[in-house]
Design a protein around this motif. Structure first.
Motif: not given
Length: 402
Positions: A239-241, A236-237, A276, A244, A226-227, A229-231
């Protein structure tokens, strides 16, 4: 090979910088330094060589593999040619300027030399311009963390300075090389697995991470996938982080990145931000949030920096943030039209016998004067031969193109 050609041959990664590029580099360097000095970053000038014991102190140990070493014939101690100027700035801050009020802001410029180049940076000698902040508030405890405003100040100030010298298409990539180690610390991984995992992250190879699932555990492998893909774009990154489930130590590391991103996002002048969190190559020196400057369609990074700790007594250093620009990349990022405009000096040929006060007056008006060293029957032709667009005819400036 002829003797003449042999003398002209330079080692790989080293090159001559000729006119007008040499003058342009000096001009851009001074423009950047002036912008930093205007924000209170006082200029220092460290030596080209130091005893390796001081150059490699603390986080500087990460520079050892880049460094040329020589024996000092006077002290009989090993010395090193600086491969980077950040550790020198840190040494000055913790010794010569140890009692200066914090936050301490300093800037520097100079040449560095490395034993080898990289795929993206084959040059082994190049110019650096850098800024550092030591301590973000008056010191109270040695472990006082660096404030996110210090990182934001460096990023925004550098972006503005680069834009002022003509760099366009700027973007800043925020990283967090301490995040993955904060997760793996509790997994008890062997050295080979740790290395394989690090290489997979550097390649952004989610399949390779998945293949290590048996060694690192399925839950950890899923988190690492998952990490990877958080690039991408910061909003957006982040929000994804936020979605987790990170261990407490990793969550604490992530909070510092979020704080810096929030400080930057509050400023309308902030350049395009990306994130990243798994990139580690070249960031071994840093102990927190990192930042890398890029420009559209330019090979390699313009500069990089981040948080680190200075060396201190009993292993206790102090918090610092800094960024170093690579001048060869910065010049490549300036559009050719801008370079041509900056380089378009008004060259004026002065025939022999021109009064000295006339030349002085013309230089004060902005002309670059090229004086004749002997009589010539064709001053206009001599001006053209010497690359001048104008010549002085009995006190009158003549344009060769008119």
């Amino acid at each position: 090979m002829s003797d003449f050609a042999d003398k002209a041959l330079l080692p790989a990664g080293l090159s001559d910088l000729l006119a007008p590029e040499a003058a342009l580099e000096a001009q851009v360097t001074e423009s950047l330094m002036a912008a930093f000095q205007a924000r209170g970053y006082e200029r220092v000038k460290p030596p080209l060589m130091e005893f390796e014991r001081s150059l490699f102190a603390g986080s500087g140990a990460a520079l050892a593999n880049w460094t040329f070493r020589v024996m000092d014939p006077e002290s009989r101690k090993m010395m090193s040619i600086r491969p980077d100027m950040t550790t020198q700035a840190a040494r000055i801050a913790t010794t010569r300027l140890a009692k200066a009020p914090r936050p301490l802001r300093i800037s520097y410029s100079g040449q560095v030399l490395r034993v080898k180049g990289s795929q993206l940076r084959p040059e082994r000698q190049f110019g650096q311009v850098g800024v550092e902040i030591f301590g973000s508030q008056p010191p109270q405890e040695p472990e006082t963390p660096q404030a996110p405003q210090a990182d934001a100040e460096i990023i925004l100030m550098t972006a503005a300075a680069l834009a002022a010298v003509g760099v366009t298409g700027l973007s800043v990539d925020l990283g967090l090389p301490t995040l993955v180690p904060a997760i793996t610390a509790g997994l008890g991984l062997d050295q080979d697995t740790e290395l394989s995992l690090r290489e997979a992250f550097d390649r952004k190879d989610a399949a390779a991470v998945a293949s290590l699932g048996e060694n690192i555990g399925g839950e950890a492998a899923a988190l690492f996938e998952a990490l990877i893909k958080v690039t991408g774009p910061a909003a957006k990154a982040l929000e994804a982080l936020a979605g987790l489930d990170l261990p407490a130590a990793a969550a604490a590391e992530l909070s510092s990145l979020v704080s810096v991103a929030d400080s930057l996002g509050a400023d309308e002048s902030c350049p395009n931000l990306t994130i990243d969190v798994v990139e580690n190559r070249g960031f071994e020196y840093y102990t927190g949030v990192t930042y890398t400057f890029f420009a559209k369609n330019v090979r390699g990074e313009l500069g990089r920096g981040g948080r680190y700790r200075t060396a201190g007594a009993e292993g206790k250093g102090s918090a610092a943030s800094g960024l170093t620009l690579f001048m060869d990349s910065v010049l490549r990022a300036i559009p050719q039209t801008t370079l041509d405009r900056n380089c378009a000096t008004k060259r004026l040929f002065l025939p022999v016998g021109t009064p000295a006060d006339a030349g002085k007056r013309l230089r004060a008006e902005g002309w670059t004067t090229i004086s004749g060293l002997g009589p010539t029957p064709d001053p206009a032709g001599e001006a053209e031969r010497l690359g001048c667009g104008h010549w002085l005819d009995n006190g009158t400036v003549r344009d060769l193109n008119s």
